[in-house]
Enzyme design. Structure first.
Site, PDB file in Angstrom:
ATOM      1  N   GLN A  49       0.824  -1.217   0.000  1.00 31.67           N
ATOM      2  CA  GLN A  49       0.000   0.000   0.000  1.00 31.67           C
ATOM      3  C   GLN A  49       0.856   1.263   0.000  1.00 31.67           C
ATOM      4  OE1 GLN A  49      -2.753   0.058   3.280  1.00 31.67           O
ATOM      5  NE2 GLN A  49      -4.038  -1.549   2.435  1.00 31.67           N
ATOM      6  N   GLU A 118       6.474   7.695   6.152  1.00 30.96           N
ATOM      7  CA  GLU A 118       6.050   6.572   7.008  1.00 30.96           C
ATOM      8  C   GLU A 118       6.945   6.522   8.238  1.00 30.96           C
ATOM      9  OE1 GLU A 118       5.661   2.905   4.787  1.00 30.96           O
ATOM     10  OE2 GLU A 118       4.575   3.925   3.206  1.00 30.96           O
ATOM     11  N   HIS A 246       2.836  -5.512  11.769  1.00 37.35           N
ATOM     12  CA  HIS A 246       2.388  -4.168  11.403  1.00 37.35           C
ATOM     13  C   HIS A 246       1.451  -3.690  12.497  1.00 37.35           C
ATOM     14  CE1 HIS A 246       0.907  -0.750   9.212  1.00 37.35           C
ATOM     15  NE2 HIS A 246       1.720  -1.013   8.198  1.00 37.35           N
ATOM     16  N   ARG A 294       8.327   0.718  13.377  1.00 37.86           N
ATOM     17  CA  ARG A 294       7.263  -0.253  13.604  1.00 37.86           C
ATOM     18  C   ARG A 294       7.416  -1.132  14.847  1.00 37.86           C
ATOM     19  NH1 ARG A 294       6.039  -2.288   7.701  1.00 37.86           N
ATOM     20  NH2 ARG A 294       5.253  -0.221   7.245  1.00 37.86           N
ATOM     21  N   HIS A 355       3.404  -9.180   9.442  1.00 39.70           N
ATOM     22  CA  HIS A 355       3.434  -8.428   8.189  1.00 39.70           C
ATOM     23  C   HIS A 355       4.629  -8.764   7.300  1.00 39.70           C
ATOM     24  CE1 HIS A 355       2.564  -5.044   5.591  1.00 39.70           C
ATOM     25  NE2 HIS A 355       3.747  -4.519   5.810  1.00 39.70           N
ATOM     26  N   ARG A 390      12.842  -3.933   9.800  1.00 39.66           N
ATOM     27  CA  ARG A 390      12.807  -3.274   8.483  1.00 39.66           C
ATOM     28  C   ARG A 390      12.178  -1.888   8.576  1.00 39.66           C
ATOM     29  NH1 ARG A 390       8.650  -3.199   4.068  1.00 39.66           N
ATOM     30  NH2 ARG A 390       7.344  -3.899   5.773  1.00 39.66           N
ATOM     31  N   LEU A 396      10.243  -3.257  -1.180  1.00 41.02           N
ATOM     32  CA  LEU A 396      10.091  -3.267  -2.643  1.00 41.02           C
ATOM     33  C   LEU A 396      11.405  -2.802  -3.266  1.00 41.02           C
ATOM     34  CD1 LEU A 396       6.508  -1.706  -2.778  1.00 41.02           C
ATOM     35  CD2 LEU A 396       7.085  -4.076  -3.322  1.00 41.02           C
TER      36      LEU A 396
END
Ligand code: FAD
Ligand code: SIN
Length: 535
Positions: A49, A118, A246, A294, A355, A390, A396
């Site tokens: 997303q 983010e 997540h 996260r 996640h 991460r 990606l």
């Protein structure tokens, strides 16, 4: 039955397809075979997303800032050289997929990309396509692949095992040097045939393994097949204890598999986490509040849920402007509305869900695994980029950078590797059609319960021991079933997930400290050196 190819790629997500495209374009004389276990478009990639992190606006952002943010999130375990490689090479890889037709949202003047933010990022550097970035990338890659005559994509082909000297009668152990890979045994799901697919080189790009947990944002294909296959082939696996949860999966009491993700980009856009009473709490855990990395946010949420006894808390978007929110997050908005939650008026109920696998197949800087003639890229790998946690939207990017590096290595020549025609075909002697599927489905449920109850966000010695004891029983029962039953994807996936469960639990029990995504109440501090090599 035998099939042959030059380059065999297992997986059709961003890692597999990027590599296939590059190699096919550069070497039209080579045959590239991509195999994928369901439809080509079904992958973790398709559900991404937030977007792709890359240094784009050089007026405010620098490679060094992206490097520092990645190292900070990774909590001391990143490979610094790898971080530099991915951050510096990443923007060129992003430009390539744009040239191949990928669209990213532009700013109001349409003169440059609209960069999102983010958790853990010090600058706006996330290129995105609404909240459907992965869908858009997957679409563009599939269209590009279709136009290349030397790429064949086999849908509904399920990779069962890698072909190694073991299949020629040699006794292989985890310390045997120079193990080679000659391709893979592949189940054609349409007719049940098992193909001996021989290749000069093989690439594992099979993605993550979120399905080991009851709650996950990963689609049902994410069963860790590549990691488990490589582990069985005696290859090196690393850092499996670092499982990323997540913080904000949409809480749905009806239960869904997978859980729907509410992107971290929503918090980057200004949304605020609130406890079950509606109070802000993140300032008590980190100065970056709702936009902390996260691991910190997920642990804070877990702690708040334990204190209150609630099974979710809230994401507050009610102060955000509706037009902008809808333009950026149409899928999230529509999904919430379909459940009777109006994000502009109601708090969105959220809960953490598994996640991303930070660990996986250990590869060098050219994507080579510890097994010769075998590469790996994407979420199934451990490159050293993520360390203990991460940074959002770095995966990606990593997949594209490593696909490129494998491509360059393959360009050095694959002709030197012969096709091992003497590998025997699959031997199904003595196996019978499964009589009771419930043996598989029930074991799958048990596995998810074990992992969710004992190897979640917070761990302890006693929980990890319980997990390992129960996994041993599941392993023995499933191996017995595997020896006596005809091959089915469900049985293979169960077997693979049990291996992943073991690797996560065993690595977690060996890491006697708390760091990044691994937190254990028995060793709450960080230590200088811990050896977590599973032999
Ligand atoms: P995948 O895209 O998962 O592809 C794996 C492929 O392997 C699939 O085609 C699958 O069918 C195939 N396969 C698996 N096993 C077999 C087998 N046995 N035989 C044959 N084929 C097999 N990352 C970001 O950087 N930014 C984001 O915004 C982001 N958002 C995300 C949102 C969600 C909901 C999820 C789940 C993940 C998100 N991620 C994000 C993570 C990112 O999407 C993945 O890490 C990345 O897409 C993995 O790409 P991959 O090519 O390695 O694997
Ligand atoms: C998200 O959109 O929150 C997911 C980003 C990521 O996992 O990198």
């Amino acid at each position: 039955m035998k099939k042959t190819t030059d380059v065999l790629i297992l997986g059709s997500g961003i890692a597999g397809l990027t590599l296939a495209i590059k190699t096919a374009e550069a070497r039209p004389d080579l045959k590239i075979s991509v195999i994928t276990k369901t439809e080509q478009g079904e992958s973790n990639t398709r559900y991404a997303q937030g977007g792709v992190a890359a240094v784009w606006d050089k007026a405010v952002d620098t490679h060094q800032k992206h490097i520092d943010d990645t190292l900070d999130a990774g909590d001391g375990l990143c490979d610094k050289d790898v971080v530099r490689i991915v951050v510096e090479e990443g923007p060129s890889r992003v430009k390539e997929i744009i040239e191949w037709g990928t669209r990213f949202d532009k700013n109001k003047n349409q003169d440059d990309y609209n960069l999102g933010k983010e958790g853990g990022h010090s600058e706006n550097r996330i290129l995105h396509y609404k909240d459907l970035t992965g869908w858009e990338i997957q679409r563009a890659l599939m269209e590009k692949t279709k136009a290349l005559p030397n790429v064949e994509v086999h849908e509904h082909y399920f990779a069962i095992n890698l072909l190694t000297p073991h299949h020629l009668g040699y006794n292989i152990t985890r310390v045997t040097p120079n193990i080679e890979c000659y391709g893979a045994y592949i189940l054609d799901k349409t007719d049940g045939d098992i193909i001996t697919f021989l290749s000069r080189v093989t690439v594992v790009a099979t993605g993550g393994a979120g399905q080991i947990y009851r709650n996950t944002t990963n689609p049902v294909i994410a069963t860790g097949d590549g990691i488990a296959m490589l582990y069985r082939a005696k290859g090196r696996i690393e850092s499996m204890e670092f499982v990323q949860f997540h913080p904000t999966a949409l809480y749905n009491p009806a239960g869904e598999n997978p859980d729907f993700l509410v992107s971290e980009a929503v918090r980057g856009y200004g949304a605020i986490l609130r406890d079950i009473e509606g109070n802000e709490f993140m300032h008590r855990y980190d100065h970056r509040k709702s936009l902390a990395p996260r691991d910190i946010v997920a642990r804070a949420i877990d702690n708040e849920m334990k204190i209150s006894g609630a099974d979710h808390l809230y994401l507050d978007c009610t102060h955000l402007d509706k037009e902008g929110f809808y333009a950026h997050f149409p899928t999230i908005y529509d999904k919430c509305m379909s459940l009777g939650i109006d994000p502009m008026k109601d708090y969105i109920p959220v809960t953490p869900a598994c996640h991303y696998m930070c660990g996986g197949i250990k590869v060098d800087q050219e994507g080579q695994t510890s097994i010769k003639r075998l590469y790996a890229c994407g979420e199934c790998t451990y490159t050293g980029l993520h360390g203990a946690n991460r940074l959002a939207s770095n995966s990606l990017l990593e997949a594209m950078v490593y696909a490129h590096r494998i491509h360059l290595n393959i360009m050095k020549g694959v002709e030197k590797y012969d096709l091992k025609m003497e590998i025997p075909d699959w031997d199904a002697t003595g196996t019978m059609e499964p009589k009771e599927m419930v043996l598989i489905t029930q074991s799958m449920k048990e596995l998810k319960e074990i992992m969710s109850s004992y190897v979640g966000i917070v761990r302890s010695n006693v929980r990890l021991k319980r997990a390992l004891d129960r996994l041993k029983l599941l392993y023995e029962e499933t191996e017995e079933l595997y020896r006596s039953t005809a091959i089915s994807p469900q049985l293979c996936e169960l077997r693979n997930l049990i291996s992943i469960g073991y690797l996560v639990s065993r690595s977690a029990s060996m890491r006697r400290e708390s760091r990044g995504l691994h937190f254990t109440t028995d060793y709450p501090e960080e230590k200088d050196f811990i050896d977590v090599t599973i032999l």
